[in-house]
Design a protein around this motif. Structure first.
Motif, PDB file in Angstrom:
ATOM      1  N   CYS B  74      -2.098 -13.032   4.560  1.00 56.00           N
ATOM      2  CA  CYS B  74      -0.889 -13.304   3.776  1.00 56.00           C
ATOM      3  C   CYS B  74      -1.240 -14.443   2.823  1.00 56.00           C
ATOM      4  O   CYS B  74      -1.795 -15.450   3.251  1.00 56.00           O
ATOM      5  CB  CYS B  74       0.261 -13.699   4.715  1.00 56.00           C
ATOM      6  N   PRO B  75      -0.964 -14.294   1.514  1.00 52.00           N
ATOM      7  CA  PRO B  75      -1.374 -15.321   0.560  1.00 52.00           C
ATOM      8  C   PRO B  75      -0.798 -16.704   0.887  1.00 52.00           C
ATOM      9  O   PRO B  75      -1.327 -17.706   0.447  1.00 52.00           O
ATOM     10  CB  PRO B  75      -0.820 -14.821  -0.768  1.00 52.00           C
ATOM     11  N   LYS B  76       0.288 -16.743   1.675  1.00 51.23           N
ATOM     12  CA  LYS B  76       0.831 -18.051   2.059  1.00 51.23           C
ATOM     13  C   LYS B  76       0.392 -18.440   3.468  1.00 51.23           C
ATOM     14  O   LYS B  76       0.897 -19.423   4.018  1.00 51.23           O
ATOM     15  CB  LYS B  76       2.355 -18.031   1.976  1.00 51.23           C
ATOM     16  N   LEU B  78       1.226 -17.332   6.250  1.00 51.06           N
ATOM     17  CA  LEU B  78       2.366 -17.493   7.156  1.00 51.06           C
ATOM     18  C   LEU B  78       2.041 -16.924   8.530  1.00 51.06           C
ATOM     19  O   LEU B  78       1.519 -15.829   8.643  1.00 51.06           O
ATOM     20  CB  LEU B  78       3.606 -16.794   6.587  1.00 51.06           C
ATOM     21  N   PRO B  82       7.734 -13.168   7.760  1.00 51.15           N
ATOM     22  CA  PRO B  82       7.655 -12.962   6.321  1.00 51.15           C
ATOM     23  C   PRO B  82       8.414 -14.026   5.525  1.00 51.15           C
ATOM     24  O   PRO B  82       9.423 -14.548   5.997  1.00 51.15           O
ATOM     25  CB  PRO B  82       8.336 -11.605   6.129  1.00 51.15           C
ATOM     26  N   CYS B  83       7.948 -14.299   4.319  1.00 50.58           N
ATOM     27  CA  CYS B  83       8.678 -15.194   3.445  1.00 50.58           C
ATOM     28  C   CYS B  83       9.878 -14.441   2.871  1.00 50.58           C
ATOM     29  O   CYS B  83      10.079 -13.263   3.148  1.00 50.58           O
ATOM     30  CB  CYS B  83       7.777 -15.731   2.332  1.00 50.58           C
ATOM     31  N   VAL B  86       9.505 -11.001  -0.219  1.00 46.93           N
ATOM     32  CA  VAL B  86       9.046  -9.616  -0.062  1.00 46.93           C
ATOM     33  C   VAL B  86       9.801  -8.696  -1.038  1.00 46.93           C
ATOM     34  O   VAL B  86      11.011  -8.810  -1.200  1.00 46.93           O
ATOM     35  CB  VAL B  86       9.291  -9.127   1.388  1.00 46.93           C
ATOM     36  N   CYS B  92       4.046  -7.343  -1.374  1.00 48.95           N
ATOM     37  CA  CYS B  92       3.967  -8.807  -1.380  1.00 48.95           C
ATOM     38  C   CYS B  92       4.469  -9.401  -2.690  1.00 48.95           C
ATOM     39  O   CYS B  92       4.219  -8.853  -3.758  1.00 48.95           O
ATOM     40  CB  CYS B  92       2.516  -9.219  -1.139  1.00 48.95           C
ATOM     41  N   GLU B  93       5.141 -10.529  -2.568  1.00 50.90           N
ATOM     42  CA  GLU B  93       5.631 -11.267  -3.730  1.00 50.90           C
ATOM     43  C   GLU B  93       4.470 -11.680  -4.646  1.00 50.90           C
ATOM     44  O   GLU B  93       4.580 -11.615  -5.867  1.00 50.90           O
ATOM     45  CB  GLU B  93       6.371 -12.506  -3.210  1.00 50.90           C
ATOM     46  N   CYS B 100       3.284  -6.103   2.061  1.00 51.53           N
ATOM     47  CA  CYS B 100       3.474  -7.411   2.684  1.00 51.53           C
ATOM     48  C   CYS B 100       2.880  -7.356   4.085  1.00 51.53           C
ATOM     49  O   CYS B 100       3.171  -6.451   4.865  1.00 51.53           O
ATOM     50  CB  CYS B 100       4.954  -7.779   2.759  1.00 51.53           C
ATOM     51  N   VAL B 101       2.039  -8.346   4.381  1.00 50.32           N
ATOM     52  CA  VAL B 101       1.358  -8.409   5.664  1.00 50.32           C
ATOM     53  C   VAL B 101       2.367  -8.380   6.812  1.00 50.32           C
ATOM     54  O   VAL B 101       2.144  -7.762   7.852  1.00 50.32           O
ATOM     55  CB  VAL B 101       0.537  -9.718   5.697  1.00 50.32           C
ATOM     56  N   TRP B 102       3.500  -8.994   6.600  1.00 52.39           N
ATOM     57  CA  TRP B 102       4.489  -9.104   7.662  1.00 52.39           C
ATOM     58  C   TRP B 102       5.348  -7.862   7.829  1.00 52.39           C
ATOM     59  O   TRP B 102       5.923  -7.642   8.888  1.00 52.39           O
ATOM     60  CB  TRP B 102       5.347 -10.361   7.471  1.00 52.39           C
TER      61      TRP B 102
HETATM   62  S1  SF4 Z   1       5.454 -11.227   0.694  1.00 51.71           S
HETATM   63 FE1  SF4 Z   1       4.565 -11.018   2.752  1.00 51.71          FE
HETATM   64  S2  SF4 Z   1       2.339 -11.130   2.442  1.00 51.71           S
HETATM   65 FE2  SF4 Z   1       3.286 -11.849   0.550  1.00 51.71          FE
HETATM   66  S3  SF4 Z   1       3.405 -14.084   0.770  1.00 51.71           S
HETATM   67 FE3  SF4 Z   1       5.360 -13.296   1.535  1.00 51.71          FE
HETATM   68  S4  SF4 Z   1       5.048 -12.974   3.739  1.00 51.71           S
HETATM   69 FE4  SF4 Z   1       3.011 -13.231   2.826  1.00 51.71          FE
END
Ligand code: SF4
Lengths: 325, 153
Positions: B74-76, B78, B82-83, B86, B92-93, B100-102
């Protein structure tokens, strides 16, 4: 009472609370903050000081919040994991409380690519949930993450964010629960333009009893035009504006600004009816002057005076207070 | 990549995880985090977990808590969910072309009878000192403190 902040007192006394976001200035002048604060300050219980929102540089969150406190407003300082590691964050949590800012909103933060310095190093040493827990450790266990004791803990009312409007939808209420378990006393959500989705989310939240463990404030804001609404949806991560809303703004033609205001008022009124919600958080980007009118027409003014207000404390208090680290 | 597809069989990975831990425990005395075994284990782990999970070698592995989906991808970075960014299509944002990984982690965790509920645990911040060390060895070494002292309940 965890912090004794005005926001906490308003919420615990059972009032429907109002917070509002302030546009942080690109300036080193205190009046740049205070002029904005005067516009929205009397219409809300606390003002949010953002932390380089959208990863775009502005005056620092802590400085804005401290200026607001000095001028007599209650402030919620937003703290994002994007730009600081755990050493800086814990220092900030102490400093924030020392400056008499009592509310902190713990955020992960947008990616740097959305902002004006896409070449910057994103930090993300912690995430919003570990930050929340860290803040609770400082406050309730009177020590740093390292175990080193504090001589005096920061009295803080801890907040987290939630976005019920993006996937994975069935995980969102459970993630809220995780935030509360990590330490959140209140929640501020992303912009809500989709009431049915919010209702569904709140049904789960109420089923799990989460509304009794944290106060939930739902994000709202007036849209200036269909074009702005479309731009926000495409460019601000996590903002969902349904087509029906954009169509309504388009249909209003030149009067889209008034229509945007009306939509916002309607949303507030609908949100107020949903069980489990304790307030609204107004984000009126570049339309701050509309905030008093919107809240007045939504029937939320004048704000209660926390020195004199009566009212029985919300039943949640004991549950929240018994939950220690 | 064929091996990546294994991620969509989280049940199998769960069993592999338990088996790996059990096997490693047998050799616990010889697997010293300071020792030469690191030299063998690090490349071994990098290759196998790299192929399956796109492992970033954080050394502080929590795959079984995150639906057998590497949270460091996940680029953050986390680790707790999830952030708020999404996209509506589940992407992914920050990397619009990536799921999105989450979103993946959540789906997979639902198929994991044994560790699936681990996704609800509040995980400690990553121990950055462990980067590029072997999480297999770290996992069975009691002296590798993976959590800040103040974190303990
Ligand atoms: S959208 Fe998903 S993969 Fe992308 S930064 Fe947010 S949690 Fe991480």
């Amino acid at each position: 009472m965890k912090s004794g902040s005005r926001l906490e007192r308003v919420l615990r006394s059972g009032h429907f609370a109002v917070t509002a976001e302030l546009l942080s200035p690109d300036s080193a002048d205190p009046p740049a903050v205070l002029d904005h604060a005067r516009v929205i300050g009397d219409s809300c219980d606390a003002i949010n000081a953002t932390d380089a929102s959208g990863a775009t540089t502005h005056m620092s969150n802590v400085a804005v919040a401290a200026l607001l406190r000095r001028a007599g407003y209650d402030a919620v300082v937003q703290l994002a994991c994007r730009d600081r590691n755990r050493i800086a964050m814990q220092g900030d949590l102490l400093g924030i409380a020392a400056l008499d800012v009592r509310n902190v909103l713990c955020l992960t933060g947008d990616g740097v690519a959305t902002g004006d310095h896409p070449e910057a190093k994103p930090v993300f040493d912690m995430d919003s949930i570990t930050l929340l827990r860290t803040a609770r450790i400082l406050r309730d266990k009177v020590q740093f993450l390292s175990g080193r004791p504090l001589t005096s803990p920061p009295r803080l009312f801890l907040g987290g964010a939630s976005n019920p409007f993006v996937p994975p939808f069935d995980f969102r209420p459970l993630r809220l629960k995780k935030k509360i378990e990590a330490g959140a006393d209140f929640i501020q959500t992303q912009y809500c333009f989709d009431v049915p989705r919010l209702r569904k989310f709140m049904e789960r939240v109420v089923d799990m009893g989460l509304h009794e463990r944290a106060f939930i404030l739902v994000g709202v804001g007036p849209l200036r035009s269909a074009r702005v609404a479309y731009w926000m949806r495409e460019n601000i991560p996590g903002v969902v504006v349904p087509d029906s809303v954009i169509r309504r703004l388009l249909g209003a033609g030149k009067r889209s600004r008034t229509e945007g205001k009306r939509i916002c008022i309607e949303l507030i009124q609908q949100i107020e009816e949903i069980p489990g919600i304790s307030g609204v958080h107004v984000m009126a980007y570049r339309q701050e002057h509309l905030v008093p009118e919107i809240l007045d027409e939504a029937g939320l003014l004048p704000r209660p005076n926390p020195v004199t207000f009566k009212g029985s404390p919300a039943p949640s208090v004991d549950i929240v207070d018994s939950r220690q680290c | 990549m064929a091996l990546r597809r294994l991620q969509d069989r989280p049940r199998i990975l769960e069993i592999a995880y338990v088996a790996t831990l059990a096997a490693l425990r047998l050799f616990r005395n010889r697997l010293n985090p300071e020792g030469v075994v690191q030299k063998v284990f690090v490349p071994g782990e990098r290759v196998t977990k790299g192929l399956i999970f796109d492992c970033k070698m954080c050394g502080d592995c929590v795959l079984h808590n995150t639906g057998m989906t590497c949270p460091m991808t996940c680029p953050k970075n986390l680790r707790n969910g999830p952030c708020g960014g999404v996209r509506l299509n589940g992407n992914c944002e920050i990397v619009p072309d990536m799921q999105c990984v989450w979103v993946a982690a959540w789906e997979r965790s639902q198929k994991m009878p044994r560790f699936g509920s681990g996704i609800h645990e509040v995980l400690a911040p990553t121990d950055r000192r462990l980067e590029n060390t072997s999480s297999w060895i770290n996992d069975i070494s009691p002296d590798v403190t993976k959590r800040p002292i103040g974190w303990a309940e």
